[in-house]
Design an enzyme around this catalytic site. Sequence first.
Site, PDB file in Angstrom:
ATOM      1  N   ASN A 107       3.301   0.244  -0.033  1.00  0.00           N
ATOM      2  CA  ASN A 107       2.031   0.527   0.646  1.00  0.00           C
ATOM      3  C   ASN A 107       1.148  -0.695   0.362  1.00  0.00           C
ATOM      4  OD1 ASN A 107      -0.424   1.270   1.603  1.00  0.00           O
ATOM      5  ND2 ASN A 107      -0.448   3.304   0.654  1.00  0.00           N
ATOM      6  N   ARG A 161     -11.226   7.683  -4.355  1.00  0.00           N
ATOM      7  CA  ARG A 161     -11.513   6.829  -3.209  1.00  0.00           C
ATOM      8  C   ARG A 161     -11.403   7.634  -1.910  1.00  0.00           C
ATOM      9  NH1 ARG A 161      -7.199   2.592  -0.636  1.00  0.00           N
ATOM     10  NH2 ARG A 161      -8.647   1.699   0.845  1.00  0.00           N
ATOM     11  N   HIS A 218       1.982   4.422   4.551  1.00  0.00           N
ATOM     12  CA  HIS A 218       0.518   4.544   4.557  1.00  0.00           C
ATOM     13  C   HIS A 218       0.169   6.019   4.400  1.00  0.00           C
ATOM     14  CE1 HIS A 218       0.143   0.412   5.627  1.00  0.00           C
ATOM     15  NE2 HIS A 218       1.081   0.602   6.532  1.00  0.00           N
ATOM     16  N   ARG A 272      -7.064   5.422  13.153  1.00  0.00           N
ATOM     17  CA  ARG A 272      -8.267   4.896  12.522  1.00  0.00           C
ATOM     18  C   ARG A 272      -8.796   3.665  13.280  1.00  0.00           C
ATOM     19  NH1 ARG A 272      -7.337   4.490   6.268  1.00  0.00           N
ATOM     20  NH2 ARG A 272      -9.613   4.344   6.358  1.00  0.00           N
ATOM     21  N   ALA A 284      -4.815  -2.715   2.238  1.00  0.00           N
ATOM     22  CA  ALA A 284      -5.523  -3.590   3.185  1.00  0.00           C
ATOM     23  C   ALA A 284      -4.721  -4.851   3.530  1.00  0.00           C
ATOM     24  CB  ALA A 284      -6.880  -3.971   2.620  1.00  0.00           C
ATOM     25  N   TYR A 323      -7.817   9.988   1.855  1.00  0.00           N
ATOM     26  CA  TYR A 323      -6.625   9.737   1.039  1.00  0.00           C
ATOM     27  C   TYR A 323      -6.226  10.895   0.125  1.00  0.00           C
ATOM     28  CZ  TYR A 323      -7.428   4.963   2.641  1.00  0.00           C
ATOM     29  OH  TYR A 323      -7.601   3.857   3.424  1.00  0.00           O
ATOM     30  N   ASN A 332      -6.918  -1.319  -4.205  1.00  0.00           N
ATOM     31  CA  ASN A 332      -7.774  -0.115  -4.185  1.00  0.00           C
ATOM     32  C   ASN A 332      -7.005   1.198  -4.334  1.00  0.00           C
ATOM     33  OD1 ASN A 332     -10.301  -1.550  -3.775  1.00  0.00           O
ATOM     34  ND2 ASN A 332      -9.505  -2.024  -1.747  1.00  0.00           N
ATOM     35  N   GLU A 385       7.804   0.939   4.693  1.00  0.00           N
ATOM     36  CA  GLU A 385       6.345   0.783   4.601  1.00  0.00           C
ATOM     37  C   GLU A 385       5.695   2.167   4.652  1.00  0.00           C
ATOM     38  OE1 GLU A 385       4.947  -1.563   7.872  1.00  0.00           O
ATOM     39  OE2 GLU A 385       2.832  -1.088   7.510  1.00  0.00           O
TER      40      GLU A 385
END
Length: 146
Positions: free
Chosen positions: A75, A19, A101, A108, A78, A24, A12, A99
């Site tokens: 990244n 989105r 995000h 969240r 999901a 984002y 995604n 990593e």
Amino acid sequence: MTKTLLILNGPNLNLLGTREPDVYGHETLDDVQARCVALAADLGVSVDFRQSNHEGQLVDWVQQARGTADGIVINPAAYTHTSVAILDALTMFAGPVIEVHISNIHKRETFRHHSFVSGRADGVIAGCGTEGYLLAMRRLASLLGA
Ligand code: DQA
């Protein structure tokens, strides 16, 4: 020798910009790639920037990175919260892994608070927007002595 950073994006993220822009932001993935390529020139590294909606494709790319990349920015989107397969592939990669995000996953929903990938990552950047990719590249460059 020039170090190569592999930057991987999960499902995604191809729709970045349209989105959930409140979460984002408005930048597209092409915009992010362009910023990463520009920073790579400053840092004297090369970047290989990719996105897939498919877990197995991401696993294949991480496996291939063992012969072609010095460090990985990932990244996993999901798959962060579900994928033992990506964790296992990253565990076989010897170089540094950061990593990223875009959003702060800890602010969240509870299901986003756990990351399988964090068990392998050398660093985790969350909630810094798309700038997180640039921070991750700087960290990799420093870890790799580039
Ligand atoms: C994300 C956070 C994940 O929880 C989500 O599934 C994504 C994007 C981020 O960059 O903030 O797709 O990894």
